[in-house]
Design an enzyme around this catalytic site. Structure first.
Site: not given
Ligand code: PLP
Length: 386
Positions: A180, A326
């Site tokens: 982020q 997520c």
């Molecule tokens: N780390 C953070 C802080 C995130 O906000 C996200 C996704 O929302 C991820 C990791 C995971 O990334 P990716 O969606 O590319 O797997």
């Protein structure tokens, strides 16, 4: 009018990225491992993207490994480092506010016998440095911390964390989840004492399913995916050439205007907060810290249920998140807001508005107007139901 304010979940790719990826899919479809000209052409495209990403971080292109995204980068960094350095110790540290991509790896490792400490945060969602300092010991092998929290935008003191780690246990590795932060603020691993760093393409108007991991060249790390030996044998599997190239172009375009974009987004953030006050919007509480990333604004409306508000906004073509995308499908309370010791009613009413340079003032005015109209209708009545 569509107003997309869920940019921390994902962003709309740049038009140029979509066009470039289409061109690659159509004409430059070679496998970078092939020995003929089509393969060499693809290999050159990947090399160019790798250089763009390494330059944006001020590191060597030999220290960048392409992955399928932030989640894979994080898994590879943590598991790959621990596997390659078993003698460093069996103690690992992270924080209570990490993304599940980190927390779930730590939980898995805990089951496998690692000793884990989850460091707490203050009321602004910032990691408690004294607690961290206290926990690091001779057995600590790795510390993983995020740079910007995806739910609140709180910025973590990564430089201080690196300094504390170096003073207490220099050869433990510091991994930073910069998903982020990347493309939105300065991220310079060499200068900041970061050993490994994870980034993702789809948060900066690049394609989904592509990310990168920076690993300092002095570190030993083992693969977690085995196969044909691509990415210097650290991440096997035929490279996602269109994705990698789309990511490279998104990085070029984002870094070209990184400061301009930040100022634009900060103005939108301030406009949003200012209008909420000026327009006399129903009771609300800003949960994001005032000195956090301007890309994320988490607001709690204590007398409503966030999910109900989300769907009312959606009816007006406004797209937001409750907590983090997520985990928002799970009914659990946000672990990040809980770690900040917020009351359950504040957490239940929390909505995340997240911006990008694609947004404009009209989007914000329209959204605050919508809030003004919707909130009184969905307010939970005392002692009764909505
Ligand atoms: N780390 C953070 C802080 C995130 O906000 C996200 C996704 O929302 C991820 C990791 C995971 O990334 P990716 O969606 O590319 O797997």
């Amino acid at each position: 009018m569509e107003v997309y304010l869920d940019n921390s979940a994902t962003t709309r790719p740049y038009d140029e990225v979509i066009e470039y990826m289409n061109e690659i899919n159509k004409y430059m479809y070679g496998n970078p491992s092939s020995l003929h000209t089509k393969g060499i052409e693809a290999e050159k495209l990947v090399k160019k993207a790798r250089e763009t990403i390494s330059e944006s971080l001020g590191v060597s292109s030999r220290e960048i490994y392409f992955t399928s995204g932030g989640t894979e980068s994080i898994n590879l960094a943590i598991r790959g480092f621990l596997e390659a350095n078993p003698r460093l110790g069996n103690h690992i540290i992270t924080t209570k506010i990490e993304h599940p991509a980190t927390l779930e790896v730590f939980r898995y490792l805990e089951e496998k016998g690692y000793k884990v400490d989850y460091i707490g945060v203050d009321e602004n969602g910032v990691v408690k440095l004294d607690e961290l300092e206290e926990k690091i010991n001779g057995n600590t092998a790795l510390i993983s911390v995020m740079m910007v929290n995806n739910e609140t935008g709180s910025i973590q003191p990564v430089d201080d964390i690196a300094a504390i780690k170096n003073a207490r246990k220099r050869d433990a590795a510091l991994h930073v989840d910069a998903v982020q932060a990347y493309g939105k603020m300065q991220v310079l691993p060499y200068k900041q004492g970061i050993d490994m760093l994870s980034v993702s393409s789809h948060k900066i108007h690049g394609p989904k399913g592509t990310g990168a991991l920076y690993v300092n060249r002095s570190l030993r790390i083992k693969p977690i995916i085995f196969g044909g030996g691509q990415e210097s044998s650290l991440r096997s599997g035929t490279e996602n050439v269109p994705g990698i190239c789309g990511f490279g172009l998104a990085v070029e375009k984002t870094f070209d205007k990184i400061e301009e974009n930040r100022l634009k987004v900060k103005k939108l953030y301030d406009l949003f907060c200012g209008l909420l006050k000026k327009e006399g919007v129903e009771e609300y509480k800003i949960l994001s810290p005032h000195n956090g990333s301007p890309y994320i604004l988490n607001i709690s409306f204590p007398n409503i249920r966030a999910e109900v508000l989300l769907h009312h906004l959606e009816e007006k073509d406004i797209y937001v998140s409750t907590g983090s995308a997520c985990s928002s499908r799970k009914k659990k309370l946000s672990h990040v807001l809980e770690a900040m010791s917020l009351k359950a009613c504040d957490i239940e009413g929390a909505i995340r508005f997240s911006f990008s340079s694609f947004n404009n003032e009209e989007d914000i005015i329209y959204t605050v107007d919508a809030l003004k109209e919707i909130l009184p209708k969905i307010k939970i009545k005392r002692g009764g139901k909505r």
